[in-house]
Design a protein around this motif. Structure first.
Motif, PDB file in Angstrom:
ATOM      1  N   ARG A 107       6.522  -7.152  80.203  1.00  0.00           N
ATOM      2  CA  ARG A 107       5.195  -7.756  80.244  1.00  0.00           C
ATOM      3  C   ARG A 107       4.479  -7.625  78.901  1.00  0.00           C
ATOM      4  NH1 ARG A 107       3.139  -6.634  86.494  1.00  0.00           N
ATOM      5  NH2 ARG A 107       5.191  -7.073  87.418  1.00  0.00           N
ATOM      6  N   CYS A 108       4.741  -6.541  78.187  1.00  0.00           N
ATOM      7  CA  CYS A 108       4.200  -6.439  76.825  1.00  0.00           C
ATOM      8  C   CYS A 108       4.748  -7.559  75.949  1.00  0.00           C
ATOM      9  CB  CYS A 108       4.543  -5.088  76.218  1.00  0.00           C
ATOM     10  SG  CYS A 108       3.602  -3.691  76.886  1.00  0.00           S
ATOM     11  N   SER A 109       6.008  -7.919  76.140  1.00  0.00           N
ATOM     12  CA  SER A 109       6.619  -8.974  75.332  1.00  0.00           C
ATOM     13  C   SER A 109       6.006 -10.336  75.627  1.00  0.00           C
ATOM     14  CB  SER A 109       8.127  -9.029  75.571  1.00  0.00           C
ATOM     15  OG  SER A 109       8.435  -9.597  76.839  1.00  0.00           O
ATOM     16  N   GLN A 110       5.355 -10.466  76.768  1.00  0.00           N
ATOM     17  CA  GLN A 110       4.703 -11.720  77.139  1.00  0.00           C
ATOM     18  C   GLN A 110       3.240 -11.768  76.721  1.00  0.00           C
ATOM     19  OE1 GLN A 110       5.341 -11.874  81.388  1.00  0.00           O
ATOM     20  NE2 GLN A 110       7.538 -11.502  81.149  1.00  0.00           N
ATOM     21  N   SER A 111       2.781 -10.727  76.021  1.00  0.00           N
ATOM     22  CA  SER A 111       1.374 -10.624  75.632  1.00  0.00           C
ATOM     23  C   SER A 111       1.283 -10.524  74.110  1.00  0.00           C
ATOM     24  CB  SER A 111       0.729  -9.388  76.273  1.00  0.00           C
ATOM     25  OG  SER A 111       0.853  -9.428  77.678  1.00  0.00           O
ATOM     26  N   PRO A 112       1.195 -11.675  73.402  1.00  0.00           N
ATOM     27  CA  PRO A 112       1.136 -11.633  71.942  1.00  0.00           C
ATOM     28  C   PRO A 112      -0.064 -10.844  71.441  1.00  0.00           C
ATOM     29  CG  PRO A 112       1.491 -13.881  72.730  1.00  0.00           C
ATOM     30  CD  PRO A 112       1.135 -13.043  73.925  1.00  0.00           C
ATOM     31  N   ARG A 113       0.091 -10.228  70.283  1.00  0.00           N
ATOM     32  CA  ARG A 113      -1.024  -9.547  69.659  1.00  0.00           C
ATOM     33  C   ARG A 113      -2.090 -10.564  69.260  1.00  0.00           C
ATOM     34  NH1 ARG A 113       1.935  -5.093  65.657  1.00  0.00           N
ATOM     35  NH2 ARG A 113       2.660  -3.720  67.319  1.00  0.00           N
ATOM     36  N   PRO A 114      -3.356 -10.144  69.164  1.00  0.00           N
ATOM     37  CA  PRO A 114      -4.417 -11.059  68.744  1.00  0.00           C
ATOM     38  C   PRO A 114      -4.074 -11.740  67.424  1.00  0.00           C
ATOM     39  CG  PRO A 114      -5.353  -9.004  69.530  1.00  0.00           C
ATOM     40  CD  PRO A 114      -3.867  -8.800  69.474  1.00  0.00           C
ATOM     41  N   GLY A 115      -4.247 -13.059  67.396  1.00  0.00           N
ATOM     42  CA  GLY A 115      -3.969 -13.815  66.185  1.00  0.00           C
ATOM     43  C   GLY A 115      -2.525 -14.250  66.044  1.00  0.00           C
ATOM     44  N   GLN A 116      -1.658 -13.865  67.000  1.00  0.00           N
ATOM     45  CA  GLN A 116      -0.255 -14.248  66.945  1.00  0.00           C
ATOM     46  C   GLN A 116       0.057 -15.187  68.100  1.00  0.00           C
ATOM     47  OE1 GLN A 116       2.168 -10.733  66.971  1.00  0.00           O
ATOM     48  NE2 GLN A 116       1.561 -10.100  64.923  1.00  0.00           N
ATOM     49  N   THR A 117       0.919 -16.167  67.826  1.00  0.00           N
ATOM     50  CA  THR A 117       1.291 -17.129  68.862  1.00  0.00           C
ATOM     51  C   THR A 117       2.564 -16.709  69.598  1.00  0.00           C
ATOM     52  OG1 THR A 117       2.491 -18.426  67.215  1.00  0.00           O
ATOM     53  CG2 THR A 117       0.198 -19.041  67.648  1.00  0.00           C
ATOM     54  N   GLY A 118       3.342 -15.840  69.003  1.00  0.00           N
ATOM     55  CA  GLY A 118       4.575 -15.379  69.625  1.00  0.00           C
ATOM     56  C   GLY A 118       4.585 -13.881  69.771  1.00  0.00           C
ATOM     57  N   THR A 119       5.744 -13.351  70.083  1.00  0.00           N
ATOM     58  CA  THR A 119       5.869 -11.915  70.282  1.00  0.00           C
ATOM     59  C   THR A 119       6.861 -11.340  69.290  1.00  0.00           C
ATOM     60  OG1 THR A 119       6.447 -10.175  71.846  1.00  0.00           O
ATOM     61  CG2 THR A 119       7.688 -12.232  72.011  1.00  0.00           C
ATOM     62  N   TRP A 120       6.646 -10.072  68.928  1.00  0.00           N
ATOM     63  CA  TRP A 120       7.612  -9.348  68.118  1.00  0.00           C
ATOM     64  C   TRP A 120       8.559  -8.533  68.989  1.00  0.00           C
ATOM     65  CZ3 TRP A 120       7.520  -3.992  68.470  1.00  0.00           C
ATOM     66  CH2 TRP A 120       6.392  -3.448  69.109  1.00  0.00           C
ATOM     67  N   ILE A 121       8.268  -8.492  70.305  1.00  0.00           N
ATOM     68  CA  ILE A 121       9.134  -7.727  71.217  1.00  0.00           C
ATOM     69  C   ILE A 121      10.221  -8.678  71.716  1.00  0.00           C
ATOM     70  CG2 ILE A 121       9.201  -6.181  73.203  1.00  0.00           C
ATOM     71  CD1 ILE A 121       6.189  -5.799  72.894  1.00  0.00           C
ATOM     72  N   LEU A 122      11.183  -8.904  70.853  1.00  0.00           N
ATOM     73  CA  LEU A 122      12.271  -9.832  71.120  1.00  0.00           C
ATOM     74  C   LEU A 122      13.318  -9.173  72.023  1.00  0.00           C
ATOM     75  CD1 LEU A 122      12.601 -11.086  67.445  1.00  0.00           C
ATOM     76  CD2 LEU A 122      11.445 -12.253  69.332  1.00  0.00           C
ATOM     77  N   PRO A 123      14.250  -9.942  72.581  1.00  0.00           N
ATOM     78  CA  PRO A 123      15.259  -9.352  73.468  1.00  0.00           C
ATOM     79  C   PRO A 123      15.994  -8.169  72.853  1.00  0.00           C
ATOM     80  CG  PRO A 123      15.296 -11.733  73.677  1.00  0.00           C
ATOM     81  CD  PRO A 123      14.327 -11.419  72.577  1.00  0.00           C
ATOM     82  N   ASP A 124      16.308  -8.232  71.552  1.00  0.00           N
ATOM     83  CA  ASP A 124      16.982  -7.097  70.918  1.00  0.00           C
ATOM     84  C   ASP A 124      16.106  -5.849  70.944  1.00  0.00           C
ATOM     85  OD1 ASP A 124      19.233  -8.557  70.392  1.00  0.00           O
ATOM     86  OD2 ASP A 124      18.820  -8.846  68.253  1.00  0.00           O
ATOM     87  N   MET A 125      14.795  -6.036  70.762  1.00  0.00           N
ATOM     88  CA  MET A 125      13.875  -4.901  70.801  1.00  0.00           C
ATOM     89  C   MET A 125      13.776  -4.345  72.219  1.00  0.00           C
ATOM     90  SD  MET A 125      12.475  -4.196  67.775  1.00  0.00           S
ATOM     91  CE  MET A 125      10.716  -3.909  67.611  1.00  0.00           C
ATOM     92  N   VAL A 126      13.724  -5.234  73.203  1.00  0.00           N
ATOM     93  CA  VAL A 126      13.665  -4.778  74.594  1.00  0.00           C
ATOM     94  C   VAL A 126      14.888  -3.935  74.923  1.00  0.00           C
ATOM     95  CG1 VAL A 126      13.702  -5.522  77.006  1.00  0.00           C
ATOM     96  CG2 VAL A 126      12.228  -6.704  75.357  1.00  0.00           C
ATOM     97  N   ARG A 127      16.055  -4.413  74.544  1.00  0.00           N
ATOM     98  CA  ARG A 127      17.282  -3.653  74.812  1.00  0.00           C
ATOM     99  C   ARG A 127      17.269  -2.315  74.075  1.00  0.00           C
ATOM    100  NH1 ARG A 127      19.494  -8.971  74.796  1.00  0.00           N
ATOM    101  NH2 ARG A 127      19.800  -8.925  72.543  1.00  0.00           N
ATOM    102  N   ALA A 128      16.798  -2.322  72.826  1.00  0.00           N
ATOM    103  CA  ALA A 128      16.803  -1.097  72.025  1.00  0.00           C
ATOM    104  C   ALA A 128      15.875  -0.042  72.606  1.00  0.00           C
ATOM    105  CB  ALA A 128      16.411  -1.420  70.589  1.00  0.00           C
ATOM    106  N   TYR A 129      14.664  -0.450  72.998  1.00  0.00           N
ATOM    107  CA  TYR A 129      13.715   0.533  73.506  1.00  0.00           C
ATOM    108  C   TYR A 129      14.037   0.943  74.937  1.00  0.00           C
ATOM    109  CZ  TYR A 129      10.983   0.342  69.292  1.00  0.00           C
ATOM    110  OH  TYR A 129      10.594   0.459  67.981  1.00  0.00           O
ATOM    111  N   THR A 130      14.702   0.066  75.674  1.00  0.00           N
ATOM    112  CA  THR A 130      15.184   0.470  76.995  1.00  0.00           C
ATOM    113  C   THR A 130      16.254   1.547  76.848  1.00  0.00           C
ATOM    114  OG1 THR A 130      14.679  -1.704  77.932  1.00  0.00           O
ATOM    115  CG2 THR A 130      16.251  -0.340  79.125  1.00  0.00           C
ATOM    116  N   ALA A 131      17.126   1.392  75.862  1.00  0.00           N
ATOM    117  CA  ALA A 131      18.126   2.434  75.594  1.00  0.00           C
ATOM    118  C   ALA A 131      17.448   3.720  75.138  1.00  0.00           C
ATOM    119  CB  ALA A 131      19.117   1.945  74.537  1.00  0.00           C
TER     120      ALA A 131
END
Length: 250
Positions: A107-131
């Protein structure tokens, strides 16, 4: 100044080598490498974090100054105090830790930071932080109402060094409730500081401030060597904020 390129098994450069104000992108340290657990632990232990967008290589950062929230300086505004008091005393409401980490980061990956249109929490990041979570070094702090996940955050922890990453909310103030719960948890367990990485007006309004990178790295070096707490939230932890005699009035 040429940016270092890292192969997957290369160690990260020293944080002090990050680009400064006179360079193209201040705070940028290196590109490439890998997001495996060992690399992430090395990075955070030395004041470095990954942050990149779709189509970019892995980018490693260590800004100077660094934005941090000293938990004793958390600004409990009058309106938030009322919200927390209602939440803490409502039997339908609950703070949970690590109950739904993967849902929180998704859900964090679906919530862009203010002023950003996309997310920096990409699938690779999700997998990395889940690990990293499964290895015991990433945690979610979650706000639940009527057994529904309504807001939360995730963070990295090494010993008693805590690094905030991202938040989301599905109801008003739900992410602030989760952050306040993390502040209470940290106060309870002798954790003095939460890394916020970069300066934003929102974080500053809650009491975060900038500190020199060298001081931040020194703090992390000390805090990460102290055995960390059991990551579990108890309702009595709310007393760390709600029983305080003073708070900021707005």
């Amino acid at each position: 100044m040429q940016l270092p390129w890292l192969e997957p098994n290369d160690p990260l450069p020293d944080a002090a080598m990050a680009w400064g104000d006179a360079d193209p992108v201040p705070g940028l340290l290196a590109a490439g490498g890998a997001l495996h657990v060992g690399n992430l632990l090395q990075a955070y232990a030395n004041g470095i974090f990954p942050w990149f967008s779709e189509g970019q290589p892995i980018l490693w950062w260590s800004p100077d100054p660094r934005m941090v929230l000293e938990v004793d300086q958390f600004r409990l505004h009058r309106s938030l105090r009322k919200t927390l008091t209602r939440f803490a005393h409502d039997p339908r409401c609950e703070i949970r830790i690590d109950h739904a980490f993967e849902s929180v980061i998704s859900r964090c990956s679906q919530s862009p930071r203010p002023g950003q249109t996309g997310t920096w929490i990409l699938p690779d990041m999700v997998r990395a932080y889940t690990a990293l979570h499964r290895a015991g070094h990433a945690h979610s702090v979650e706000a639940w109402i009527d057994d529904e996940l309504v807001g939360g955050l995730y963070c990295v922890a090494i010993g008693r060094a805590v690094f905030g990453e991202s938040m989301f909310a599905r109801r008003t103030d739900a992410s602030k409730i989760a952050l306040a719960a993390l502040v209470c948890f940290c106060r309870r367990h002798g954790i003095s500081m939460i890394d916020c990485q970069q300066n934003t007006a929102h974080l500053a309004s809650l009491g975060a401030r900038e500190m020199p990178r060298a001081s931040f790295v020194s703090h992390v070096a000390d805090a990460r060597r102290i055995t960390g707490p059991v990551w579990r939230f108890e309702p009595v932890y709310w007393d760390q904020l709600l029983s305080a005699r003073t708070f900021l009035k707005t």
